[in-house]
Design a protein around this motif. Structure first.
Motif, short mmCIF file in Angstrom:
data_model
loop_
_atom_site.label_atom_id
_atom_site.label_comp_id
_atom_site.label_asym_id
_atom_site.label_seq_id
_atom_site.Cartn_x
_atom_site.Cartn_y
_atom_site.Cartn_z
N TYR A 235 0.82 -1.20 0.00
CA TYR A 235 0.00 0.00 0.00
C TYR A 235 0.86 1.25 0.00
CZ TYR A 235 -4.72 1.76 0.16
OH TYR A 235 -5.92 2.32 -0.20
N LEU A 236 1.99 1.21 0.69
CA LEU A 236 2.91 2.34 0.63
C LEU A 236 3.41 2.57 -0.79
CD1 LEU A 236 4.98 1.79 3.90
CD2 LEU A 236 3.51 3.75 3.41
N GLU A 237 3.71 1.48 -1.50
CA GLU A 237 4.13 1.61 -2.90
C GLU A 237 3.00 2.23 -3.73
OE1 GLU A 237 6.93 1.20 -4.35
OE2 GLU A 237 8.15 0.10 -2.91
N TYR A 238 1.79 1.80 -3.47
CA TYR A 238 0.61 2.32 -4.18
C TYR A 238 0.45 3.81 -3.93
CZ TYR A 238 -4.44 2.52 -5.36
OH TYR A 238 -5.67 2.83 -5.88
N LEU A 239 0.57 4.25 -2.69
CA LEU A 239 0.44 5.67 -2.37
C LEU A 239 1.58 6.48 -2.98
CD1 LEU A 239 -0.63 5.41 1.38
CD2 LEU A 239 -2.10 5.83 -0.60
N LYS A 240 2.76 5.89 -3.02
CA LYS A 240 3.90 6.55 -3.66
C LYS A 240 3.62 6.77 -5.14
CE LYS A 240 8.82 5.83 -4.64
NZ LYS A 240 9.95 4.86 -4.51
N GLU A 241 3.05 5.76 -5.81
CA GLU A 241 2.69 5.89 -7.23
C GLU A 241 1.68 7.00 -7.45
OE1 GLU A 241 1.26 2.15 -8.58
OE2 GLU A 241 3.10 1.07 -8.08
N THR A 254 15.76 14.08 12.89
CA THR A 254 17.07 14.63 13.21
C THR A 254 18.16 13.60 12.94
OG1 THR A 254 16.04 15.95 14.98
CG2 THR A 254 18.44 15.72 15.02
N ASN A 255 19.15 13.99 12.13
CA ASN A 255 20.30 13.13 11.86
C ASN A 255 19.87 11.71 11.48
OD1 ASN A 255 23.09 12.66 11.65
ND2 ASN A 255 23.18 11.78 13.71
N SER A 256 18.88 11.64 10.61
CA SER A 256 18.31 10.34 10.25
C SER A 256 18.07 10.27 8.74
CB SER A 256 16.99 10.11 10.99
OG SER A 256 17.21 10.07 12.39
N VAL A 257 17.91 9.04 8.25
CA VAL A 257 17.67 8.79 6.83
C VAL A 257 16.35 8.05 6.68
CG1 VAL A 257 18.51 7.63 4.76
CG2 VAL A 257 20.14 8.69 6.33
N LEU A 258 15.50 8.54 5.77
CA LEU A 258 14.28 7.84 5.39
C LEU A 258 14.48 7.22 4.02
CD1 LEU A 258 11.44 10.37 6.39
CD2 LEU A 258 12.59 8.65 7.81
N LEU A 259 14.22 5.91 3.93
CA LEU A 259 14.33 5.20 2.66
C LEU A 259 12.91 4.92 2.16
CD1 LEU A 259 17.13 2.63 3.63
CD2 LEU A 259 17.39 4.87 2.51
N PRO A 260 12.40 5.72 1.22
CA PRO A 260 11.00 5.63 0.83
C PRO A 260 10.68 4.31 0.10
CG PRO A 260 12.19 7.13 -0.61
CD PRO A 260 13.14 6.76 0.47
N PRO A 261 9.37 3.95 0.15
CA PRO A 261 8.29 4.71 0.77
C PRO A 261 8.20 4.48 2.27
CG PRO A 261 7.40 2.78 -0.30
CD PRO A 261 8.86 2.79 -0.61
N GLY A 276 13.03 2.69 6.93
CA GLY A 276 12.57 2.34 5.61
C GLY A 276 13.47 1.30 4.96
N PRO A 277 13.05 0.83 3.81
CA PRO A 277 11.76 1.14 3.18
C PRO A 277 10.60 0.39 3.83
CG PRO A 277 12.96 -0.45 1.85
CD PRO A 277 13.87 -0.08 2.99
N HIS A 278 9.40 0.81 3.44
CA HIS A 278 8.15 0.14 3.81
C HIS A 278 7.90 0.12 5.31
CE1 HIS A 278 9.40 -1.91 -0.10
NE2 HIS A 278 8.40 -1.09 -0.40
N VAL A 279 8.04 1.29 5.91
CA VAL A 279 7.74 1.45 7.33
C VAL A 279 6.63 2.49 7.49
CG1 VAL A 279 8.63 2.28 9.54
CG2 VAL A 279 10.05 0.82 8.09
N SER A 280 5.68 2.19 8.38
CA SER A 280 4.66 3.17 8.77
C SER A 280 4.82 3.49 10.25
CB SER A 280 3.25 2.61 8.52
OG SER A 280 2.98 2.51 7.15
N LEU A 281 5.02 4.76 10.55
CA LEU A 281 5.13 5.22 11.94
C LEU A 281 3.88 6.02 12.29
CD1 LEU A 281 8.80 6.58 12.20
CD2 LEU A 281 7.95 4.31 12.83
#
Length: 336
Positions: A235-241, A254-261, A276-281
């Motif tokens: 679903y994260l991939e779907y929302l990204k599309e 802060t001082n962090s990296v997000l790997l989408p989605p 990430g990837p594929h994490v929902s917080l």
């Protein structure tokens, strides 16, 4: 158009998460499963939705308020009805008998889908299906050369079709459906000890009702923890599309990296971490000195100095130093 949503099951396969929250309210990419379902059906209906009837157990006033708000989010009135005994799918739907009028969609609240069509409301009935490799655990349909449904078969052990019924149905005439469901109860017609919707569909077909299959691009199950984590991923991939914004402006990173989605809820805090990837917080989640992937972390949960994947962390739960695959319910604490 109306949407009828049976969701009275206890969600035993999703414990410990369903000990405190009904399974349809577990979040996928930041919204409850049932909200995602209602919104997606509203998008393909092709006409306004004026009522969403939720068929539930005795989940409490807060849950009921949440469901009414979900209906209101698609411009509809929310109706709450109760199924106090688990007597089958036909019985569950009939509990909403006052809402079974006019054209309607019945959607069971443990499935999501991806679709790129508009519902054809000119046909008497549509049963949404998806081709599957192993049809034995599912109800399936058989088709004739004209593409019409000729037979409904529940969990066939010998191959008859690979078109599995995904739990979403369109009926042009809600009153007709109500009469057929009532007929099952009045005549005590059961399958495996329960009143089943497929029996009503078979009776309607035998009386000349033409049902056609509705095809979805992807069918996403939320039956257990692993399936729900995978559904969150897809679903994260779907929302990204679709180009939807997934990171709340109020989130503090802060001082962090997000790997989408990656979905990050309101006022979530991420510090010195890779997510990430594929994490929902969820909202107000707190992640520090950690590495998270392919996981669902719910509202106000805390993850400290941990490496987590393929996991679900409940609301207000705390995880410290736990590696890998995990399923932790609401308010629990785990330290290693």
């Amino acid at each position: 158009m109306k949407i009828i949503v049976p969701m009275a099951g206890m969600g035993k396969r999703m414990r410990p998460h369903t000990l405190t929250v009904p399974k349809p309210l577990i979040p996928i990419a930041g919204k409850p499963i049932v909200q995602r379902l209602v919104e997606d059906i509203a998008k393909v209906c092709g006409e306004p939705v004026d009522e969403v009837a939720f068929i539930i157990g005795r989940f409490g006033a807060e849950v009921e308020k949440s469901l009414v708000k979900i209906a209101e989010s698609v411009g509809a009135t929310g109706t709450i009805v109760y199924q106090d005994e688990p007597l089958g799918t036909a019985h569950a739907i009939l509990c909403a008998r006052e809402s079974l009028t006019g054209p309607l969609v019945v959607a069971f609240a443990d499935t999501l889908f991806k679709a790129d069509f508009t519902l054809d409301s000119s046909v008497p009935g549509t049963i949404w299906v998806q081709q599957v490799e192993d049809p034995r655990p599912f109800g399936v349909v058989k088709l004739n050369e004209a593409g019409q449904i000729t037979e409904f078969v529940e969990k066939p052990q010998e191959f008859v079709s690979d078109l599995a019924i995904i739990g979403i149905y369109y009926f042009q005439d809600g009153e007709y459906l109500r009469r057929e469901l009532q007929y099952l109860l009045d005549n005590d017609i059961k399958d495996k000890g329960e009143y089943q919707l497929t029996n009503a569909l078979e009776n309607m077909k035998n009386q000349g009702t033409v049902f056609v299959p509705g095809r979805v691009t992807e069918w996403l199950d939320c039956g257990n923890k692993d399936a729900t984590v995978f559904t969150n991923q897809r679903y994260l991939e779907y929302l990204k599309e679709r180009g939807e914004a997934l990171v709340a402006e109020s989130a503090v990173i802060t001082n962090s990296v997000l790997l989408p989605p990656v979905y990050v809820g309101e006022n979530a805090v991420i510090t010195d971490s890779v997510v990430g990837p594929h994490v929902s917080l969820g909202a107000h989640a707190n992640v520090r000195d950690s590495r998270l992937s392919n996981s669902i972390v719910q509202q106000s949960a805390t993850v400290l100095n941990a490496v987590i994947t393929n996991s679900m962390i409940g609301n207000f739960a705390t995880v410290t130093g736990t590696p890998d695959d995990l399923s932790l319910g609401d308010y629990n604490q785990l330290r290693v």
